[in-house]
Design an enzyme around this catalytic site. Structure first.
Site, PDB file in Angstrom:
ATOM      1  N   ASP A  71      -5.011  -1.319   8.020  1.00  0.00           N
ATOM      2  CA  ASP A  71      -3.669  -1.084   8.560  1.00  0.00           C
ATOM      3  C   ASP A  71      -3.686  -0.073   9.703  1.00  0.00           C
ATOM      4  O   ASP A  71      -4.698   0.592   9.952  1.00  0.00           O
ATOM      5  CB  ASP A  71      -2.705  -0.626   7.450  1.00  0.00           C
ATOM      6  CG  ASP A  71      -3.340   0.366   6.468  1.00  0.00           C
ATOM      7  OD1 ASP A  71      -4.336   1.014   6.845  1.00  0.00           O
ATOM      8  OD2 ASP A  71      -2.838   0.490   5.346  1.00  0.00           O
ATOM      9  N   ASN A  76       3.366   4.579  -5.029  1.00  0.00           N
ATOM     10  CA  ASN A  76       4.280   3.513  -5.448  1.00  0.00           C
ATOM     11  C   ASN A  76       3.527   2.208  -5.717  1.00  0.00           C
ATOM     12  O   ASN A  76       4.136   1.150  -5.837  1.00  0.00           O
ATOM     13  CB  ASN A  76       5.366   3.300  -4.385  1.00  0.00           C
ATOM     14  CG  ASN A  76       4.780   2.859  -3.036  1.00  0.00           C
ATOM     15  OD1 ASN A  76       3.569   2.678  -2.914  1.00  0.00           O
ATOM     16  ND2 ASN A  76       5.632   2.682  -2.046  1.00  0.00           N
ATOM     17  N   HIS A  87       1.364   0.750  -3.660  1.00  0.00           N
ATOM     18  CA  HIS A  87       1.052  -0.086  -2.494  1.00  0.00           C
ATOM     19  C   HIS A  87      -0.458  -0.172  -2.260  1.00  0.00           C
ATOM     20  O   HIS A  87      -1.219   0.709  -2.674  1.00  0.00           O
ATOM     21  CB  HIS A  87       1.805   0.368  -1.234  1.00  0.00           C
ATOM     22  CG  HIS A  87       1.330   1.638  -0.595  1.00  0.00           C
ATOM     23  ND1 HIS A  87       2.170   2.504   0.072  1.00  0.00           N
ATOM     24  CD2 HIS A  87       0.097   2.204  -0.479  1.00  0.00           C
ATOM     25  CE1 HIS A  87       1.494   3.515   0.561  1.00  0.00           C
ATOM     26  NE2 HIS A  87       0.222   3.365   0.234  1.00  0.00           N
ATOM     27  N   GLU A 110       3.893  -2.710   0.667  1.00  0.00           N
ATOM     28  CA  GLU A 110       4.769  -1.906  -0.181  1.00  0.00           C
ATOM     29  C   GLU A 110       5.323  -2.773  -1.320  1.00  0.00           C
ATOM     30  O   GLU A 110       5.221  -4.004  -1.270  1.00  0.00           O
ATOM     31  CB  GLU A 110       5.922  -1.358   0.671  1.00  0.00           C
ATOM     32  CG  GLU A 110       5.475  -0.449   1.825  1.00  0.00           C
ATOM     33  CD  GLU A 110       5.168   0.984   1.391  1.00  0.00           C
ATOM     34  OE1 GLU A 110       4.775   1.212   0.226  1.00  0.00           O
ATOM     35  OE2 GLU A 110       5.313   1.886   2.234  1.00  0.00           O
TER      36      GLU A 110
HETATM   37  C1  F6R Z   1      -4.501   3.454   4.195  1.00  0.00           C
HETATM   38  C2  F6R Z   1      -3.996   2.572   3.143  1.00  0.00           C
HETATM   39  C3  F6R Z   1      -3.092   3.107   2.064  1.00  0.00           C
HETATM   40  C4  F6R Z   1      -3.755   4.274   1.318  1.00  0.00           C
HETATM   41  C5  F6R Z   1      -2.818   4.827   0.253  1.00  0.00           C
HETATM   42  C6  F6R Z   1      -3.426   6.021  -0.452  1.00  0.00           C
HETATM   43  O1  F6R Z   1      -5.317   2.739   5.074  1.00  0.00           O
HETATM   44  O2  F6R Z   1      -4.291   1.417   3.175  1.00  0.00           O
HETATM   45  O3  F6R Z   1      -2.783   2.083   1.161  1.00  0.00           O
HETATM   46  O4  F6R Z   1      -4.941   3.830   0.736  1.00  0.00           O
HETATM   47  O5  F6R Z   1      -1.606   5.185   0.824  1.00  0.00           O
HETATM   48  O6  F6R Z   1      -3.580   7.057   0.462  1.00  0.00           O
HETATM   49  P1  F6R Z   1      -4.346   8.404   0.060  1.00  0.00           P
HETATM   50  O7  F6R Z   1      -5.758   8.047  -0.168  1.00  0.00           O
HETATM   51  O8  F6R Z   1      -4.173   9.297   1.270  1.00  0.00           O
HETATM   52  O9  F6R Z   1      -3.679   8.921  -1.147  1.00  0.00           O
END
Ligand code: F6R
Length: 245
Positions: free
Chosen positions: A67, A136, A138, A143
């Site tokens: 992403d 959440n 995701h 999401e």
């Molecule tokens: C980022 C991504 C998100 C993160 C998620 C957890 O490329 O794909 O899904 O993996 O938001 O983020 P952290 O590791 O910062 O808690």
């Protein structure tokens, strides 16, 4: 589905790096689909060390990121392109032509999504997809409510995700939109590894592994995948009923 609970962040990161390194040993031209965020930093540090000290070569591998924020210039310090360069790509022998991050500054974001999806398909799909998990539930920026058949597309970030990520931005406001690979794109990876660390992920992890399989918790959909491993540290596994490894 496999769930492994490791005692600490460091042991979880070491296990993750070993799985990625194992994939590269087994298939040097593997296609990897990779996350950003706090969770994979320890894994990237270890992979860089394995490259520096252990001779692990990524020269024939192909990399796609999951992403990118929409509307940020590519050199913005909070962009995922910069994150990946600083934490991984600049420190290994990746072929720059085989490193792909969605272009969040593309003048036509829809066309960029289509281009990115086609590029993944033309590379043969991902051999290994590494994921983090949002509080959440995701995955990527899929999401809650993301359709199971979704492809790379522009998404609106949830308010909770924007709040969590706000600290990365000077103005303390995260962008409203992002490009993410879709649920179906993730699901087509031949192997999936989800990493989770810390108490603030415990509810999402329990919902993903022990709750109902539902689009409301995108990570729960992974349980339908034939080759998925959840690598958890002790804290992130704390809300589950399942015992340790
Ligand atoms: C980022 C991504 C998100 C993160 C998620 C957890 O490329 O794909 O899904 O993996 O938001 O983020 P952290 O590791 O910062 O808690």
């Amino acid at each position: 589905m496999h769930a492994r609970v490791l005692p600490h962040y460091e042991s979880m990161s070491a296990a993750a790096a070993a799985i990625v390194a194992g994939k590269i040993h087994e298939k040097p031209d593997a296609v990897l689909l990779l996350p950003t965020g706090t969770t994979p930093l320890g894994m990237y540090r270890r992979l860089v060390r394995l490259h520096d000290e252990g001779g692990l070569s990524f020269a024939r591998a192909t990399f796609f990121n999951l992403d990118e924020y929409l509307g940020l210039p590519p050199d913005h310090p909070a962009s995922y392109r910069v994150y990946m360069r600083e934490n991984f790509y600049d420190h290994i022998d990746a072929d720059p032509g085989q490193v792909h991050v969605p272009d969040g500054s593309a003048p036509d974001p829809e066309a960029e999504c289509e281009r990115y999806e086609v590029a993944i398909r033309e590379a043969g799909g991902a051999d290994l997809c590494v994921l983090g998990i949002g509080r959440n539930g995701h995955i990527g920026f899929n999401e809650p409510g993301a359709p199971f058949d979704s492809r790379t597309r522009v998404v609106r970030l949830s308010e909770s995700t924007r709040l969590v990520n706000a600290a990365d931005f000077e103005e303390n406001r995260a962008p409203e939109k992002a490009i993410t690979v879709g649920m179906a794109t993730v699901f087509e990876a031949r192997e999936i590894l989800l990493l989770a660390s810390g108490a603030n992920k415990a509810n999402a992890v329990a919902a993903a592994i022990e709750g109902e399989v539902s689009e409301d918790v995108p990570a729960s959909m992974l349980r339908r995948h034939p080759n998925v491993t959840f690598l958890l540290d002790h804290e992130s596994a704390a809300a589950m009923e399942l015992g340790d490894e």
